[in-house]
Enzyme design. Structure first.
Site, PDB file in Angstrom:
ATOM      1  N   SER A  28       0.813  -1.213   0.000  1.00 59.07           N
ATOM      2  CA  SER A  28       0.000   0.000   0.000  1.00 59.07           C
ATOM      3  C   SER A  28       0.855   1.277   0.000  1.00 59.07           C
ATOM      4  CB  SER A  28      -0.945  -0.046   1.209  1.00 59.07           C
ATOM      5  OG  SER A  28      -1.925   0.937   1.118  1.00 59.07           O
TER       6      SER A  28
ATOM      7  N   ASP B 293       9.702   5.706 -10.504  1.00 66.75           N
ATOM      8  CA  ASP B 293       9.272   6.321 -11.762  1.00 66.75           C
ATOM      9  C   ASP B 293      10.028   7.607 -12.058  1.00 66.75           C
ATOM     10  OD1 ASP B 293       7.555   4.288 -12.179  1.00 66.75           O
ATOM     11  OD2 ASP B 293       5.712   5.469 -12.085  1.00 66.75           O
TER      12      ASP B 293
ATOM     13  N   LYS C 138      -0.853  -4.272  -3.039  1.00 64.48           N
ATOM     14  CA  LYS C 138      -2.144  -3.725  -2.596  1.00 64.48           C
ATOM     15  C   LYS C 138      -2.265  -2.308  -3.154  1.00 64.48           C
ATOM     16  CE  LYS C 138      -4.969  -2.489   1.394  1.00 64.48           C
ATOM     17  NZ  LYS C 138      -5.072  -1.064   1.038  1.00 64.48           N
TER      18      LYS C 138
END
Length: 440
Positions: free
Chosen positions: A296, A307, A321
């Site tokens: 999460s 990224d 998740k």
């Protein structure tokens, strides 16, 4: 029929009629849900049958709560109904202190599964591991148990005991653990020095104040280890927590750009979180450590930094998740924990059931002193040899060096026992060396 029973029935009927009326109006308004009214009538009919004919008189609130729990359980493993006492515990938990064994769980493929034990808690000390499957709690099968029911059974006052029966990959027979509950006070952010110029920050969960605490430890590291040449951000076995704190942590290392965005059915579920320029830049390379217990909010941070090429992600694939739960309070003190959106990394990746794949995969090697595993064998050094020569004394400085030496020895042992942190440190050091390499 007794007076109390008639009164309970009247209350239930009133609720059902109100719900039915609202749903009927909504169906008429949209013209797309005409069957809902009939389904609510079915629910009301069954409720009446139970009230009138069940072998014993039943508690109306218990029936309604049970029906709502069952309805939400049909949606996904993370949507659930929180009774008033459950909702209060959730509020306490997000502040970092509660009574229990210190374990984050989910339901995976219909089985109650450990996401991660919280560091330093009874579950962690007993050796509970990420991906362990809990098949019984105090002898009660967990197959039909909701997530909140399982949490409720494992929570309790300090000093009381709870027994878990666990299936673990590689083990033929179930494992039994008897744990003593404690007050779980989670220190979200910890730090330590690795060696001159290199720091380590451990975030064990994302709770209220995690972003603020991170800024404090970074300020301390950057002041005392100036100039800081590299940082390891350890998110292993971090089960997640508050979304805003994950955003705050990622924002600390990014000056601009998207951190995470969410997508849901409604417009207010389409949210974007952007980084803002920091007053104090953190101009050094970062390695983020993750594993199967990173879930999460941990995946949000790791995904954003990966990224943006702000950090190298190292370790093992994360839990996966990628859904957002919104807690919606209700009038009677209860609440609904509802999955309202999925989140995506800046490049548009959904993490749901996929997780973050590390840039460099390094599997954890668990030390095993019994078989002479070299991972735990402390490397021989000159100072360990018999009759070794001492370094020339430098007067009063010798006493001042004793404390750092003790800390250094402790850190060395810790690094030898944790191959992933050791690899991360080696990568940071090689980055600096490679950056100074001349190609022509």
């Amino acid at each position: 029929m007794r007076k109390g029973s008639r009164k309970a029935k009247l209350v239930i009927m009133t609720v059902c009629v109100a719900l039915a009326g609202w749903m009927a109006l909504r169906a008429m308004a949209t013209g797309a849900e005409k069957g809902v009214y009939e389904q609510l009538r079915l629910f009301s009919d069954v409720l009446n049958l139970v009230q009138d004919h069940y072998v014993e008189e039943v508690d109306s609130q218990k029936l309604i709560y049970g029906a709502i729990s069952g309805m939400l359980r049909e949606l996904d493993p993370h949507s659930s109904f929180l009774r008033p006492e459950d909702y209060k515990e959730l509020e306490i938990e997000t502040k970092g202190k509660f009574g229990g064994i210190g374990i984050e769980i989910t339901i995976r493929n219909g089985v109650l599964t450990v996401v991660a034990p919280l560091e330093g808690t009874p579950a962690d000390k007993a050796g509970i591991q990420a991906n362990d499957q809990i098949i019984r709690i105090d002898g009660a099968p967990t197959q039909e148990m909701s997530l909140m029911e399982a949490v409720q059974k494992m929570r309790g006052p300090k000093g009381t005991k709870v027994k878990l029966t666990i299936m673990r990959e590689g083990q033929r027979k179930p494992l039994e653990f008897e744990l003593t509950r404690d007050i779980i006070s989670v220190q979200s952010v910890r730090t330590r020095y690795l060696e001159k110029g290199y720091g380590y920050v451990r975030i064990s969960s994302f709770q209220s104040g995690t972003g603020r605490d991170l800024r404090k430890v970074l300020e301390k590291l950057e002041t005392e280890e100036k100039p800081l040449q590299g940082l390891i951000l350890d998110l292993r076995n971090n089960p997640g927590g508050l979304l805003d704190q994950a955003v705050a942590v990622a924002d600390e290392f990014l000056d601009s750009g998207l951190i995470v965005y969410t997508g849901g059915r409604r417009e207010n579920q389409q949210m974007r979180f952007e980084a803002t320029k920091n007053a104090v830049p953190h101009a050094y390379p970062i390695v983020v450590l993750v594993n199967g217990g990173s879930a999460s909010a941990s995946e949000i941070v790791a995904g954003a930094l990966q990224d943006h090429r702000r950090a190298v992600v190292m370790g093992e694939p994360t839990f996966g998740k990628g859904s957002v739960q919104t807690v919606i309070p209700l009038n009677d003190g209860s609440a609904v924990r509802l999955t309202t959106a999925l989140y995506y990394t800046p490049s548009g990746r959904s993490i749901q059931a996929k997780g973050i794949t590390p840039d460099i995969v390094v599997k954890r090697v668990v030390p095993n002193p019994e078989n002479g595993n070299e991972e735990v064998t402390r490397r021989l050094r000159e100072k360990d040899l018999p009759r070794h020569m001492e370094a020339p004394s430098e007067g009063s400085e010798e006493q001042d060096k004793s404390a750092p030496e003790m800390q250094s020895t402790e850190t060395e042992k810790w690094l030898e026992a944790d191959n992933q942190v050791r690899h991360a440190l080696e990568l940071l050091k090689s980055y600096r060396i490679m950056a100074e390499t001349r190609y022509k």
